[in-house]
Design a protein around this motif. Structure first.
Motif, PDB file in Angstrom:
ATOM      1  N   ALA A 135       0.812  -1.337  -0.069  1.00  0.00           N
ATOM      2  CA  ALA A 135       0.063   0.101  -0.197  1.00  0.00           C
ATOM      3  C   ALA A 135       0.939   1.271  -0.038  1.00  0.00           C
ATOM      4  CB  ALA A 135      -0.892  -0.173   1.264  1.00  0.00           C
ATOM      5  N   PHE A 136       0.521   2.298  -0.789  1.00  0.00           N
ATOM      6  CA  PHE A 136       1.353   3.433  -0.899  1.00  0.00           C
ATOM      7  C   PHE A 136       0.460   4.764  -0.538  1.00  0.00           C
ATOM      8  CE2 PHE A 136       3.002   0.572  -3.932  1.00  0.00           C
ATOM      9  CZ  PHE A 136       4.507   0.391  -3.605  1.00  0.00           C
ATOM     10  N   GLU A 137       0.888   5.455   0.252  1.00  0.00           N
ATOM     11  CA  GLU A 137       0.354   6.813   0.709  1.00  0.00           C
ATOM     12  C   GLU A 137       0.964   7.931  -0.223  1.00  0.00           C
ATOM     13  OE1 GLU A 137      -1.967   7.552   2.765  1.00  0.00           O
ATOM     14  OE2 GLU A 137      -2.349   5.541   3.414  1.00  0.00           O
ATOM     15  N   LEU A 138      -0.076   8.285  -1.239  1.00  0.00           N
ATOM     16  CA  LEU A 138       0.637   9.273  -2.299  1.00  0.00           C
ATOM     17  C   LEU A 138       0.430  10.819  -1.394  1.00  0.00           C
ATOM     18  CD1 LEU A 138      -1.104   7.894  -5.389  1.00  0.00           C
ATOM     19  CD2 LEU A 138       1.144   7.449  -4.485  1.00  0.00           C
ATOM     20  N   PRO A 139       1.175  11.715  -1.832  1.00  0.00           N
ATOM     21  CA  PRO A 139       1.076  13.122  -1.353  1.00  0.00           C
ATOM     22  C   PRO A 139      -0.064  13.671  -1.988  1.00  0.00           C
ATOM     23  CG  PRO A 139       2.709  12.977  -3.194  1.00  0.00           C
ATOM     24  CD  PRO A 139       2.411  11.490  -2.888  1.00  0.00           C
ATOM     25  N   ARG A 140      -0.562  14.608  -1.038  1.00  0.00           N
ATOM     26  CA  ARG A 140      -1.927  15.197  -1.289  1.00  0.00           C
ATOM     27  C   ARG A 140      -1.528  16.671  -1.582  1.00  0.00           C
ATOM     28  NH1 ARG A 140      -6.405  12.756   0.537  1.00  0.00           N
ATOM     29  NH2 ARG A 140      -6.230  10.690   2.063  1.00  0.00           N
ATOM     30  N   PRO A 141      -2.427  17.041  -2.428  1.00  0.00           N
ATOM     31  CA  PRO A 141      -2.071  18.489  -3.337  1.00  0.00           C
ATOM     32  C   PRO A 141      -2.517  19.469  -2.289  1.00  0.00           C
ATOM     33  CG  PRO A 141      -3.982  17.492  -4.390  1.00  0.00           C
ATOM     34  CD  PRO A 141      -3.382  16.430  -3.667  1.00  0.00           C
TER      35      PRO A 141
END
Length: 289
Positions: A283-289
């Motif tokens: 699982a990857f937590e992507l950066p939020r804009p």
């Protein structure tokens, strides 16, 4: 008000107790479903991992049982967004699998609900000890119940027992017939008080029929079900497989369910299966804009 007083936090839950309400729904009671919610946390619905009725022949949680859980859990998420108990019906359900299901507990945590008028979309994750093993997405039509009528979902009072069958396949009680895979009616299959089959039970039959139609070297990675009409639980439900394409690494299978007239399906589904072996889930937590 307690942070864990789910009924006061979420007045849209039917009845005075969310767990007791689940045990008045035959299909939910049969699989030992329970629900918990707290302020600032997700709505989580679980299967009773100790029940043989939720398991496949290998002792893992059955994908069919997980589909029943996903359908009910997403509905609970929509209930939590309402100001009072309101009937609704499932329009479609999609589940994506991230590998084998566990031999222990299985939860479905709802991440968010988006509503537009009487339409609601709920998204959640199927979790085994906090690790994602699947994703669920479902849409509901608020204010309608399968078959219509004046049934009040919060009026059911009888607390029902869990199923005593040895596997989920025996819970479905489906047999081969000249028309396809036929599920014989059981009181434990009921969802809406029409009585109608529980949407998750319909999805489980369609998934089971599709899996039986493919080579055992393939494993399902998703299924999407669209519910077209109420399926009355007094009559058998027949799943008819329509193979679309089978290649070296991927197979697509369509399935239709009817109750006597193949020209009038009550539900349709498409399943994708692949021949690749299951790998580790990341699982990857992507950066939020």
């Amino acid at each position: 008000m307690s942070r864990d007083d789910a009924e006061r936090l979420y007045p849209g839950f039917p009845g005075s107790n969310a767990n007791e309400h689940l045990r008045t729904i035959p299909a939910c009671a049969a699989l030992g479903m329970a629900q918990r919610a707290s302020l600032g946390g997700p709505i989580v619905t679980s299967l009773d991992a100790k029940l043989p009725a939720v398991r496949d022949a290998a002792g893992r949680v059955s994908r069919g049982a997980a589909l029943v859980l996903a359908d009910q859990a997403t509905a609970s998420g929509v209930f939590a967004s309402l100001s009072q108990p309101t009937p609704m019906m499932t329009l479609d359900l999609r589940v994506d699998w991230f590998g084998p299901l566990p031999d222990g507990t299985l939860d479905c945590a709802i991440d968010d609900v988006v509503r537009e008028g009487d339409l609601a979309l709920a998204r959640g994750r199927l979790l085994a000890d906090g690790v994602p093993v699947g994703a669920a997405l479902a849409r509901y039509l608020i204010g309608s119940m399968p078959g219509g009528g004046g049934h009040r979902i919060e009026d059911r009072r009888e607390i029902l027992p869990p199923s005593d069958v040895a596997t989920f396949a025996l819970y479905l009680d489906a047999i081969s017939s000249p028309d396809g895979l036929m599920m014989r009616p059981r009181s434990e299959h009921v969802g809406a008080p029409l009585p109608a089959y529980h949407g998750g039970v319909i999805a489980a039959l369609l998934e089971h029929a599709a899996v039986l139609a493919i080579d055992t070297s393939f494993r399902p990675i998703d299924i999407e079900v669209r519910f077209l009409a109420p399926a009355r639980a007094e009559h058998p439900l027949i799943a008819r497989v329509i193979p679309r394409r089978t290649g070296r690494r991927a197979a697509t299978i369509d399935v239709e369910a009817h109750q006597g007239d193949p020209a009038k399906p009550v539900a349709i589904a498409r399943m994708l299966a692949i021949s690749d072996a299951a790998g580790d889930v990341q699982a990857f937590e992507l950066p939020r804009p």
